[in-house]
Design a protein around this motif. Structure first.
Motif, mmCIF file in Angstrom:
data_model
loop_
_atom_site.group_PDB
_atom_site.id
_atom_site.type_symbol
_atom_site.label_atom_id
_atom_site.label_comp_id
_atom_site.label_asym_id
_atom_site.label_seq_id
_atom_site.Cartn_x
_atom_site.Cartn_y
_atom_site.Cartn_z
ATOM 1 N N ARG A 9 0.814 -1.258 -0.032
ATOM 2 C CA ARG A 9 0.047 -0.026 0.122
ATOM 3 C C ARG A 9 0.934 1.109 0.031
ATOM 4 N NH1 ARG A 9 -3.135 -1.597 3.525
ATOM 5 N NH2 ARG A 9 -1.999 -0.683 5.525
ATOM 6 N N THR A 10 0.480 2.193 -0.817
ATOM 7 C CA THR A 10 1.243 3.454 -0.854
ATOM 8 C C THR A 10 0.862 4.449 0.205
ATOM 9 O OG1 THR A 10 -0.330 4.797 -2.212
ATOM 10 C CG2 THR A 10 1.280 3.274 -3.248
ATOM 11 N N ALA A 11 1.567 5.548 0.500
ATOM 12 C CA ALA A 11 1.244 6.619 1.372
ATOM 13 C C ALA A 11 -0.111 6.990 1.235
ATOM 14 C CB ALA A 11 2.287 7.714 1.487
ATOM 15 N N THR A 12 -0.665 6.859 0.083
ATOM 16 C CA THR A 12 -1.647 7.755 -0.277
ATOM 17 C C THR A 12 -3.193 6.921 0.191
ATOM 18 O OG1 THR A 12 -1.273 8.658 -2.458
ATOM 19 C CG2 THR A 12 -3.475 8.235 -2.332
ATOM 20 N N GLY A 13 -2.742 5.467 0.090
ATOM 21 C CA GLY A 13 -3.852 4.597 0.631
ATOM 22 C C GLY A 13 -3.887 4.600 2.355
ATOM 23 N N THR A 14 -2.555 4.797 2.794
ATOM 24 C CA THR A 14 -2.605 4.744 4.534
ATOM 25 C C THR A 14 -3.103 6.055 4.845
ATOM 26 O OG1 THR A 14 -0.569 3.553 4.274
ATOM 27 C CG2 THR A 14 -0.827 4.939 6.160
ATOM 28 N N VAL A 15 -3.083 7.135 3.960
ATOM 29 C CA VAL A 15 -3.609 8.495 4.538
ATOM 30 C C VAL A 15 -5.131 8.365 4.453
ATOM 31 C CG1 VAL A 15 -3.734 10.836 3.951
ATOM 32 C CG2 VAL A 15 -1.601 9.848 4.084
ATOM 33 N N GLY A 16 -5.689 7.645 3.265
ATOM 34 C CA GLY A 16 -6.858 7.362 3.118
ATOM 35 C C GLY A 16 -7.532 6.654 4.309
ATOM 36 N N ILE A 17 -6.787 5.319 4.649
ATOM 37 C CA ILE A 17 -7.509 4.606 5.924
ATOM 38 C C ILE A 17 -7.386 5.441 7.140
ATOM 39 C CG2 ILE A 17 -6.847 2.794 7.345
ATOM 40 C CD1 ILE A 17 -5.595 1.477 4.746
ATOM 41 N N ILE A 18 -6.497 6.348 7.357
ATOM 42 C CA ILE A 18 -6.544 7.408 8.597
ATOM 43 C C ILE A 18 -7.649 8.430 8.545
ATOM 44 C CG2 ILE A 18 -5.306 8.804 9.825
ATOM 45 C CD1 ILE A 18 -2.469 7.369 8.887
ATOM 46 N N THR A 19 -7.809 8.799 7.188
ATOM 47 C CA THR A 19 -8.894 9.923 7.128
ATOM 48 C C THR A 19 -10.293 9.088 7.293
ATOM 49 O OG1 THR A 19 -7.625 11.035 5.425
ATOM 50 C CG2 THR A 19 -9.784 11.504 5.478
#
Length: 225
Positions: A9-19
């Motif tokens: 998973r990229t940083a974009t996906g990780t930020v999406g999960i956190i959001t």
């Protein structure tokens, strides 16, 4: 086989999960708390309205709007669908005008989409393999976008009409409170989450295409010993 392994998973996906996680908290609190509209309280003596949420109204000796003699008053907090014979059912059309029913409806859709997205996000994080990543990310993007759109309609309508002089008494002493603010931020969070999931889906699709292309090239051009 490459198709049996999860791509990182990229940083974009990780930020999406956190959001998504933050959005769940914001929307859930806004949906269940009673501070969408609030009165200044003890600052003004004699005000009849106290506070309200989507499902509860609180008053301080509100005269029955349908009784010109003002012989009946409403005090305290009541669920808008209370089944008890307290008289609240008789003034339900006053408590819930069409615009407020629209706000309840659209924000309920927003809440339901949030719950679906929460389950999908948990499945994406814990269960799904490489073969399903793009599909689940796109599905999450559409669900959160739909929820964000419903939430946007709800907060715009309530922001425009919730504090109007034509609804709750003592309108000049009322203000949009913190539950409404959380609803606004939660709605924005759902829209941002949808964008992040769509971007992550696009990135993962490109990774899959690159992996499959490399595998095809390796089969067509075996390394000679």
């Amino acid at each position: 086989m490459a198709g049996k392994h999860r791509l990182r998973r990229t940083a974009t996906g990780t930020v999406g999960i956190i959001t998504m996680a933050l959005t769940v908290i914001l929307v859930s609190v806004a949906f269940s708390t009673n501070y969408w509209l609030e009165n200044w309280g003890d600052k003004y003596y004699g005000d009849k309205f106290e506070k309200l949420g989507l499902w509860v109204h609180c008053f301080r000796s509100l005269p029955d709007p349908k009784d010109p003699s003002y012989s009946r008053f409403f005090n305290g907090c009541r669920w808008v669908f209370t089944p008890f014979t307290t008289g609240y059912a008789e003034i339900r059309d006053y408590l819930m005008p069409p615009f407020f029913i629209a706000v309840q409806t659209f924000f309920t859709f927003c809440f339901i989409c949030m719950l679906i997205a929460l389950g999908g996000t948990a499945a994406y994080v814990l269960c799904f393999t490489y073969d399903y990543q793009v599909f689940i990310l796109q599905a999450l993007g559409w669900v959160t976008l739909t929820g964000g759109a419903c939430g946007f309609i709800a907060v715009v309508v309530f922001g425009a009409l919730g504090d109007s002089r034509d609804w709750m008494p003592n309108y000049e002493h009322n203000f949009l409170s913190w539950s409404f603010a959380l609803a606004v931020v939660g709605t924005y969070g759902m829209i941002m989450t949808s964008v992040l999931f769509f971007v992550e889906a696009k990135i993962q699709r490109r990774k899959i295409e690159a992996t499959e292309s490399n595998a095809t090239f390796a089969l067509d051009h075996p390394v000679k010993s």
